[in-house]
Design a protein around this motif. Structure first.
Motif, PDB file in Angstrom:
ATOM      1  N   LYS A   5      46.744  59.982  61.010  1.00  0.00           N
ATOM      2  CA  LYS A   5      47.799  60.716  60.312  1.00  0.00           C
ATOM      3  C   LYS A   5      47.457  60.761  58.831  1.00  0.00           C
ATOM      4  CE  LYS A   5      51.841  59.266  63.012  1.00  0.00           C
ATOM      5  NZ  LYS A   5      53.155  58.594  62.899  1.00  0.00           N
ATOM      6  N   ILE A   6      47.782  61.847  58.201  1.00  0.00           N
ATOM      7  CA  ILE A   6      47.636  61.975  56.758  1.00  0.00           C
ATOM      8  C   ILE A   6      48.999  61.662  56.141  1.00  0.00           C
ATOM      9  CG2 ILE A   6      47.090  63.499  54.824  1.00  0.00           C
ATOM     10  CD1 ILE A   6      44.682  62.871  56.617  1.00  0.00           C
ATOM     11  N   LEU A   7      49.031  60.672  55.245  1.00  0.00           N
ATOM     12  CA  LEU A   7      50.258  60.279  54.564  1.00  0.00           C
ATOM     13  C   LEU A   7      50.088  60.496  53.065  1.00  0.00           C
ATOM     14  CD1 LEU A   7      50.951  56.899  56.427  1.00  0.00           C
ATOM     15  CD2 LEU A   7      51.888  59.139  56.963  1.00  0.00           C
ATOM     16  N   ILE A   8      51.192  60.531  52.361  1.00  0.00           N
ATOM     17  CA  ILE A   8      51.197  60.699  50.904  1.00  0.00           C
ATOM     18  C   ILE A   8      51.634  59.377  50.275  1.00  0.00           C
ATOM     19  CG2 ILE A   8      52.149  61.990  48.952  1.00  0.00           C
ATOM     20  CD1 ILE A   8      50.534  63.735  50.860  1.00  0.00           C
ATOM     21  N   CYS A   9      50.838  58.885  49.332  1.00  0.00           N
ATOM     22  CA  CYS A   9      51.138  57.640  48.630  1.00  0.00           C
ATOM     23  C   CYS A   9      52.345  57.845  47.717  1.00  0.00           C
ATOM     24  CB  CYS A   9      49.926  57.189  47.818  1.00  0.00           C
ATOM     25  SG  CYS A   9      50.206  55.700  46.835  1.00  0.00           S
ATOM     26  N   ALA A  14      48.600  60.603  46.081  1.00  0.00           N
ATOM     27  CA  ALA A  14      47.365  60.994  46.769  1.00  0.00           C
ATOM     28  C   ALA A  14      47.549  60.931  48.283  1.00  0.00           C
ATOM     29  CB  ALA A  14      46.226  60.074  46.351  1.00  0.00           C
ATOM     30  N   GLU A  15      46.794  61.767  48.973  1.00  0.00           N
ATOM     31  CA  GLU A  15      46.791  61.712  50.436  1.00  0.00           C
ATOM     32  C   GLU A  15      45.880  60.579  50.884  1.00  0.00           C
ATOM     33  OE1 GLU A  15      45.527  65.454  51.985  1.00  0.00           O
ATOM     34  OE2 GLU A  15      47.472  66.396  51.652  1.00  0.00           O
ATOM     35  N   PHE A  16      46.279  59.886  51.958  1.00  0.00           N
ATOM     36  CA  PHE A  16      45.418  58.880  52.566  1.00  0.00           C
ATOM     37  C   PHE A  16      45.613  58.902  54.069  1.00  0.00           C
ATOM     38  CE2 PHE A  16      49.396  56.708  51.809  1.00  0.00           C
ATOM     39  CZ  PHE A  16      49.541  55.803  52.852  1.00  0.00           C
ATOM     40  N   THR A  17      44.610  58.424  54.784  1.00  0.00           N
ATOM     41  CA  THR A  17      44.630  58.470  56.246  1.00  0.00           C
ATOM     42  C   THR A  17      45.145  57.160  56.813  1.00  0.00           C
ATOM     43  OG1 THR A  17      42.730  59.944  56.192  1.00  0.00           O
ATOM     44  CG2 THR A  17      43.218  58.895  58.298  1.00  0.00           C
ATOM     45  N   PHE A  18      46.130  57.270  57.667  1.00  0.00           N
ATOM     46  CA  PHE A  18      46.641  56.142  58.443  1.00  0.00           C
ATOM     47  C   PHE A  18      45.948  56.253  59.800  1.00  0.00           C
ATOM     48  CE2 PHE A  18      50.660  54.258  60.589  1.00  0.00           C
ATOM     49  CZ  PHE A  18      50.189  52.966  60.439  1.00  0.00           C
ATOM     50  N   PRO A  35      52.690  52.665  56.357  1.00  0.00           N
ATOM     51  CA  PRO A  35      52.409  52.268  54.978  1.00  0.00           C
ATOM     52  C   PRO A  35      52.885  53.348  53.997  1.00  0.00           C
ATOM     53  CG  PRO A  35      50.377  52.850  56.120  1.00  0.00           C
ATOM     54  CD  PRO A  35      51.462  52.859  57.139  1.00  0.00           C
ATOM     55  N   GLN A  36      53.358  52.913  52.851  1.00  0.00           N
ATOM     56  CA  GLN A  36      53.878  53.827  51.836  1.00  0.00           C
ATOM     57  C   GLN A  36      52.870  54.093  50.722  1.00  0.00           C
ATOM     58  OE1 GLN A  36      57.224  55.167  51.888  1.00  0.00           O
ATOM     59  NE2 GLN A  36      56.926  54.491  53.988  1.00  0.00           N
ATOM     60  N   LYS A  39      45.370  52.468  49.848  1.00  0.00           N
ATOM     61  CA  LYS A  39      44.694  51.174  49.677  1.00  0.00           C
ATOM     62  C   LYS A  39      44.520  50.788  48.209  1.00  0.00           C
ATOM     63  CE  LYS A  39      41.851  47.813  51.282  1.00  0.00           C
ATOM     64  NZ  LYS A  39      42.395  46.542  50.869  1.00  0.00           N
ATOM     65  N   PRO A  40      44.036  51.681  47.328  1.00  0.00           N
ATOM     66  CA  PRO A  40      43.904  51.282  45.919  1.00  0.00           C
ATOM     67  C   PRO A  40      45.242  50.883  45.279  1.00  0.00           C
ATOM     68  CG  PRO A  40      42.653  53.282  46.327  1.00  0.00           C
ATOM     69  CD  PRO A  40      43.447  53.000  47.568  1.00  0.00           C
ATOM     70  N   CYS A  41      46.311  51.582  45.617  1.00  0.00           N
ATOM     71  CA  CYS A  41      47.625  51.237  45.057  1.00  0.00           C
ATOM     72  C   CYS A  41      48.147  49.923  45.634  1.00  0.00           C
ATOM     73  CB  CYS A  41      48.631  52.364  45.289  1.00  0.00           C
ATOM     74  SG  CYS A  41      48.326  53.820  44.253  1.00  0.00           S
ATOM     75  N   ARG A  42      47.896  49.667  46.927  1.00  0.00           N
ATOM     76  CA  ARG A  42      48.293  48.383  47.524  1.00  0.00           C
ATOM     77  C   ARG A  42      47.553  47.236  46.845  1.00  0.00           C
ATOM     78  NH1 ARG A  42      47.626  50.987  52.699  1.00  0.00           N
ATOM     79  NH2 ARG A  42      45.782  49.700  53.048  1.00  0.00           N
ATOM     80  N   ASP A  43      46.239  47.411  46.636  1.00  0.00           N
ATOM     81  CA  ASP A  43      45.443  46.370  45.991  1.00  0.00           C
ATOM     82  C   ASP A  43      45.906  46.126  44.563  1.00  0.00           C
ATOM     83  OD1 ASP A  43      43.990  46.116  48.316  1.00  0.00           O
ATOM     84  OD2 ASP A  43      42.268  47.275  47.586  1.00  0.00           O
ATOM     85  N   ALA A  44      46.180  47.195  43.810  1.00  0.00           N
ATOM     86  CA  ALA A  44      46.648  47.054  42.433  1.00  0.00           C
ATOM     87  C   ALA A  44      47.981  46.318  42.389  1.00  0.00           C
ATOM     88  CB  ALA A  44      46.776  48.427  41.775  1.00  0.00           C
TER      89      ALA A  44
END
Length: 90
Positions: A5-9, A14-18, A35-36, A39-44
């Motif tokens: 699935k393509i989700l929006i952060c 940004a678009e990211f793949t679930f 996930p909301q 990955k880069p935003c989760r890590d930050a």
């Protein structure tokens, strides 16, 4: 059963793949929500909660150079700089 699935952060937009594998993992763990954040935003976000890491300076037991380590060195154990530590591991 699962498809990517393509989700929006919600943080950066940004678009990211679930991925199907991630969806299966979430289902196995009983997670209800997708996930909301990407990955880069989760890590930050994780790093911001953790705070800056404190480093200590010591003298390398092998070459005598400066070693910066994330723990307080004790006099009864040797401390090695990154280069010497890598040589010992390899």
């Amino acid at each position: 059963m699962y498809e990517d699935k393509i989700l929006i952060c919600k943080e950066c937009g940004a678009e990211f793949t679930f991925t199907a594998g991630e969806q299966e993992f979430y289902a196995e763990r009983g997670f209800q929500n997708e996930p909301q954040r990407c990955k880069p935003c989760r890590d930050a976000r994780k790093n911001a909660q953790r705070g800056p890491r404190q480093f200590f300076t010591a003298q390398c037991a092998n070459c005598g150079g400066e070693a910066r380590v994330p723990f307080e060195p004790k006099s009864d154990r040797p401390v090695y700089c990154s280069d010497c530590f890598a040589q010992m591991k390899g």
